[in-house]
Design an enzyme around this catalytic site. Structure first.
Site, PDB file in Angstrom:
ATOM      1  N   TYR A 135      11.661  41.942  -1.452  1.00  0.00           N
ATOM      2  CA  TYR A 135      10.227  42.178  -1.292  1.00  0.00           C
ATOM      3  C   TYR A 135       9.889  42.742   0.087  1.00  0.00           C
ATOM      4  CZ  TYR A 135       7.990  40.089  -5.418  1.00  0.00           C
ATOM      5  OH  TYR A 135       7.520  39.837  -6.672  1.00  0.00           O
ATOM      6  N   LYS A 190      22.643  35.185  -8.024  1.00  0.00           N
ATOM      7  CA  LYS A 190      23.396  36.193  -8.769  1.00  0.00           C
ATOM      8  C   LYS A 190      24.662  36.464  -7.945  1.00  0.00           C
ATOM      9  CE  LYS A 190      23.895  39.066 -12.237  1.00  0.00           C
ATOM     10  NZ  LYS A 190      24.115  38.576 -13.631  1.00  0.00           N
ATOM     11  N   ASP A 222      20.496  35.128 -14.854  1.00  0.00           N
ATOM     12  CA  ASP A 222      20.375  35.496 -16.275  1.00  0.00           C
ATOM     13  C   ASP A 222      20.511  34.256 -17.150  1.00  0.00           C
ATOM     14  OD1 ASP A 222      23.005  35.360 -15.396  1.00  0.00           O
ATOM     15  OD2 ASP A 222      23.706  37.078 -16.575  1.00  0.00           O
ATOM     16  N   ASP A 246       9.843  35.108  -8.625  1.00  0.00           N
ATOM     17  CA  ASP A 246       8.681  35.779  -9.207  1.00  0.00           C
ATOM     18  C   ASP A 246       8.823  35.807 -10.730  1.00  0.00           C
ATOM     19  OD1 ASP A 246       6.326  37.397  -9.361  1.00  0.00           O
ATOM     20  OD2 ASP A 246       7.624  39.150  -9.640  1.00  0.00           O
ATOM     21  N   ASP A 250       6.988  33.034 -13.814  1.00  0.00           N
ATOM     22  CA  ASP A 250       6.136  33.466 -14.934  1.00  0.00           C
ATOM     23  C   ASP A 250       6.696  32.942 -16.256  1.00  0.00           C
ATOM     24  OD1 ASP A 250       4.349  34.873 -13.338  1.00  0.00           O
ATOM     25  OD2 ASP A 250       4.345  36.635 -14.647  1.00  0.00           O
TER      26      ASP A 250
HETATM   27  C1  IPM Z   1       3.019  36.531  -7.771  1.00  0.00           C
HETATM   28  C2  IPM Z   1       2.584  37.949  -8.015  1.00  0.00           C
HETATM   29  C3  IPM Z   1       2.800  38.747  -6.733  1.00  0.00           C
HETATM   30  C4  IPM Z   1       4.281  38.748  -6.444  1.00  0.00           C
HETATM   31  C5  IPM Z   1       2.221  40.173  -6.766  1.00  0.00           C
HETATM   32  C6  IPM Z   1       0.742  40.167  -7.089  1.00  0.00           C
HETATM   33  C7  IPM Z   1       2.470  40.887  -5.473  1.00  0.00           C
HETATM   34  O1  IPM Z   1       3.269  38.492  -9.092  1.00  0.00           O
HETATM   35  O2  IPM Z   1       2.449  35.884  -6.874  1.00  0.00           O
HETATM   36  O3  IPM Z   1       3.921  36.064  -8.467  1.00  0.00           O
HETATM   37  O4  IPM Z   1       5.038  39.581  -6.962  1.00  0.00           O
HETATM   38  O5  IPM Z   1       4.728  37.902  -5.665  1.00  0.00           O
HETATM   39 MG    MG Z   2       4.507  37.094 -10.140  1.00  0.00          MG
END
Ligand code: IPM
Ligand code: MG
Length: 359
Positions: A135, A190, A222, A246, A250
């Site tokens: 990042y 990884k 993975d 990240d 999710d």
């Molecule tokens: C998160 C989001 C952010 C990230 C974006 C909005 C930059 O997806 O906080 O998970 O990738 O960290």
């Molecule tokens: Mg995110």
């Protein structure tokens, strides 16, 4: 206790307003100051993270953040896009430790896309390193390919990197968090392919020597993605780098069926923190009064616990949220037959009412 309130874009303004309302219903005194961030700040000041907003955040004990982003900004140059606001705040405030709990609430077990028995009682904590990795790694950019089969062709590149102190400090955070929970850490890497993550694995293993009471397991990313949908309850604390975190956070959020319920905290070494819902700005439902404010309200609870040293107030908010769920109140994202559908404001009001009822 000074709180910088940064609602941002989309549903951000609606959900943060409810969290502010809930904070105001506690018998505590806060100094709250609001500022623009993300697309809203770009519109007003030409930059997603204006100097004044950054300064407010730096001087506060905690930042209550809504969400940023809207498709209409996708064509802007990267430095001006709303997402740069959150990345800039993380970097400037040194918020390296990101806590993303994925908890399956009893009443919402059936909202998950997984079978109820796989997720009932799920309580995992993803600890994502937030200020390093690909990042932020330099160099990055575009150039003519310097070598290989496509030498001379245009290419783009980023740099994945982690230094020893960065890995050590997030490993400590994970082991210490695990001590207060199920005493198990899964470090996701990884290492079979990437130098960065072989190093990650080595350093985490070294730090683990200081935590003999905590179990450590290593897992390739993975496989971790697969195990999260196969047997998510086998995890307790997951610690991983910025990009894997990240993605996996999710995935983990979705297991609970209700990303609208999940708070998050990002802390620096001084316990200054930024608190935001795990979901985004949802421009498609913005302004309609239907967004779920509970993730933001629960983020405010995390703020009270981690940055403001008010654990009882945090408990009270969490109990109030449990109560409104038990009453059957649901915003559209978690609605199911037999429950009562409410809007953003009504949900916030209901939490405030439960708080008051606690006496
Ligand atoms: C998160 C989001 C952010 C990230 C974006 C909005 C930059 O997806 O906080 O998970 O990738 O960290
Ligand atoms: Mg995110």
């Amino acid at each position: 206790m000074k709180i910088a309130v940064l609602p941002g874009d989309g549903i951000g303004t609606e959900i943060v307003a409810e969290a502010v309302k809930v904070l105001g219903a506690l018998d505590l005194r806060f100094e709250m100051e609001q500022a623009l961030v993300g697309g809203a700040a770009y519109e007003a000041h030409g930059h997603p993270l204006p100097e004044s907003t950054l300064k407010l955040a730096q001087q506060a004990d905690a930042v209550l953040f809504g969400a940023v982003g809207d498709w209409k900004y996708d064509k802007l140059e990267r430095a001006l896009r709303p997402e740069q606001a959150i990345l800039g705040l993380r970097k400037h405030l040194g918020l390296f430790a990101n806590f993303r709990p994925a908890i399956c609430y009893e009443q919402l077990t059936h909202a998950s896309s997984l079978k109820p028995e796989l997720v009932a009682g799920l309580d995992i904590l993803i600890i994502r390193e937030l200020t390093g990795d690909i990042y932020f790694g330099q160099p990055r950019g575009r150039r003519a390919s310097p070598d290989g089969a496509f030498q001379g062709a245009p290419e783009a590149f980023d740099t994945m990197r982690y230094s020893r102190p960065e890995i050590e400090r997030i490993a400590h955070v994970a082991f210490q968090a695990a001590r207060k929970r199920g005493k198990k850490v899964t470090s996701v890497d990884k290492a079979n392919v990437l130098e960065t993550f072989q190093f990650w694995k080595d350093v985490v293993t070294e730090v683990h020597a200081q935590y003999p009471d905590v179990e450590l397991e290593h897992m390739y990313v993975d496989n971790a993605a697969m195990q999260l949908v196969k047997a998510p309850k086998k995890f307790d604390v997951i610690v991983t780098g910025n990009m894997f975190g990240d993605i996996l956070s999710d995935e983990a959020a979705m297991l609970t069926g209700s990303i609208g319920m999940l708070p998050s905290a990002s802390l620096n070494e001084r316990k200054q923190g930024l608190y935001e819902p795990s979901h985004g700005s949802a421009p498609d439902i913005a302004g309609k009064g239907v967004a779920n404010p509970l993730a933001t309200i629960l983020s405010a609870a995390m703020m009270l616990r981690f940055s403001l040293d008010q654990p009882e107030a945090a408990d009270r908010i969490e109990r109030a949220v449990q109560d409104v769920l038990a009453q059957g109140l649901r915003t559209a994202d978690i609605f199911s037959e037999g429950t009562t559908r409410v809007g953003t404001k009504e949900m916030g009001d209901a939490v405030v009412a439960r708080l008051k009822a606690q006496g």
